[in-house]
Design a protein around this motif. Structure first.
Motif, mmCIF file in Angstrom:
data_model
loop_
_atom_site.group_PDB
_atom_site.id
_atom_site.type_symbol
_atom_site.label_atom_id
_atom_site.label_comp_id
_atom_site.label_asym_id
_atom_site.label_seq_id
_atom_site.Cartn_x
_atom_site.Cartn_y
_atom_site.Cartn_z
ATOM 1 N N ALA A 1 0.819 -1.102 -0.073
ATOM 2 C CA ALA A 1 -0.002 -0.060 -0.169
ATOM 3 C C ALA A 1 0.825 1.221 -0.069
ATOM 4 N N GLU A 2 0.574 2.233 -0.899
ATOM 5 C CA GLU A 2 1.318 3.345 -0.831
ATOM 6 C C GLU A 2 0.373 4.191 -0.209
ATOM 7 N N VAL A 3 0.883 4.952 0.902
ATOM 8 C CA VAL A 3 0.284 5.557 2.215
ATOM 9 C C VAL A 3 0.782 7.074 2.222
ATOM 10 N N VAL A 4 -0.361 7.915 2.339
ATOM 11 C CA VAL A 4 0.445 9.329 2.732
ATOM 12 C C VAL A 4 -0.719 9.816 3.652
ATOM 13 N N ALA A 5 -0.517 10.608 4.957
ATOM 14 C CA ALA A 5 -1.426 11.145 5.549
ATOM 15 C C ALA A 5 -2.263 12.337 4.922
#
Length: 364
Positions: free
Chosen positions: A320-324
């Motif tokens: 998963a490519e995750v950014v807040a």
């Protein structure tokens, strides 16, 4: 998320349902005007998806939703056929939580079925009807399994367990206070879908001049004291004000709330209480085609969160490519956030956080 709304007749239940859902359930000053259960689906207000929709110029915006089920006002003896009877309780057996509307205001123009205002008595009346309904469910299950129990030890164990739960209910106690032991008992009691084991949010319906006050009236204080004992949530609301708010557009609504000294509407309070009580969070996906909020249990790992979108996403999960959300918005794009090292590549053990903006990589 699905919430069932219960309460005595004339406590403001259908008025609140109308305002939350704009579904137009009949609401009048006499008992049993709501005959069939009303169902309304409400989008969860979330400014994050509006911001992301603009950022990605998304063609479609899909918020998380809550389904509300409003049933006829219950009275003493509903489980035995009084009023409109027990038939309507089956409509809320599948809900995730119960919203119990309790009248906490005096008004001589609005009749009370028991002739006076007493929220704890009203709560007890509803609880007993839910208890009787649960006992009926257990009686049916016990009768169905009794014969097979003579030749099967596992079925016999479960029948014995059901009898213990039934005895607990017959003592006037809610199923939520029954201590199930071990995985089998936990699984059994979950399967029965007992109404008195569901989490409860109390909507303390107050008069218009009391909703913005920091000080709670004696009725609201009594409800809060009761709720604390059972780990329930309480929010103060004026159903009449909510009805007025529901007819305004967003700008007018904001001004109206400010004039009343309210930070948020009753719907916002209820959603916050629901998410907190049920341990729910939302993660976000966004792109040119669609921006969407997905509701999951707090503590859900990335593959299972991906499975909310499609089972193939969970089965073939790679990463998963995750950014807040905050980091993405502050930097203006995924590319800019990546350049600052704010986009992370997470694996199968990653626990999704509220407000994560995620792009799932999977292989079918």
């Amino acid at each position: 998320m699905k919430l069932g709304i219960v309460g005595l007749p004339n406590v403001g239940k259908s008025t609140l349902f109308n305002s939350l859902t704009k579904a137009g359930a009949e609401s009048a000053n006499y008992p049993f005007c709501t005959i069939d259960p009303n169902v309304g689906v409400v989008p969860v207000p979330d400014e994050r998806i509006d911001v992301l929709t603009k950022m990605y110029n998304s063609k479609k915006t899909v918020p998380a939703v809550i389904e509300f089920v409003d049933i006829a006002g219950l009275v003493k003896g509903a489980s035995k056929g009084e009023g409109l009877g027990n038939q309507f309780l089956s409509n809320i057996r599948e809900v995730d939580a119960i919203v119990h509307v309790v009248r906490c205001f005096e008004d001589t123009n609005v009749v009370h079925v028991d002739g006076s205002i007493d929220p704890l008595r009203d709560i007890e009346t509803i609880n007993f009807e839910l208890i009787f309904s649960d006992i009926e469910i257990l009686d049916r299950r016990i009768a169905k399994n009794q014969r097979a129990a003579n030749n099967n030890k596992d079925i016999a164990r479960e029948v014995d367990f059901m009898k213990r739960v039934k005895e607990h209910l017959e003592n006037g106690k809610l199923a939520i206070t029954f201590a199930a032991e071990g995985e089998d008992e936990e699984a059994w009691i979950a399967e029965y879908n007992l109404l008195t084991r569901k989490p409860v949010i109390f909507a303390a319906n107050v008069a218009e001049d009391e909703v913005s006050e920091d000080d709670d009236n004696a009725y609201v204080q009594a409800v809060k004291g009761y709720a604390k004992e059972y780990g329930s949530k309480v929010f103060k609301v004026c159903a009449q004000i909510e009805q007025e708010i529901s007819e305004l557009d967003d700008d007018e609504k904001k001004m109206f709330l400010e004039e009343l000294g309210l930070a948020e509407s009753g719907l916002d309070k209820l959603i916050r209480a629901s998410y907190s009580l049920l341990g729910l969070i939302s993660y976000l996906t966004s792109g040119e085609d669609e921006t969407r909020a997905w509701t999951i249990q707090a503590g859900t790992k990335a593959p299972q969160a991906a499975g909310k979108i499609h089972t193939d996403f969970e089965k073939g999960f790679i990463r998963a490519e995750v950014v807040a959300y905050k980091d993405l918005v502050e930097n203006g794009s995924m590319v800019a956030a990546k350049e600052k090292g704010l986009v992370r590549s997470e694996g199968k053990e990653y626990v999704v956080q509220d407000g994560d903006v995620i792009l799932f990589k999977f292989n079918v």
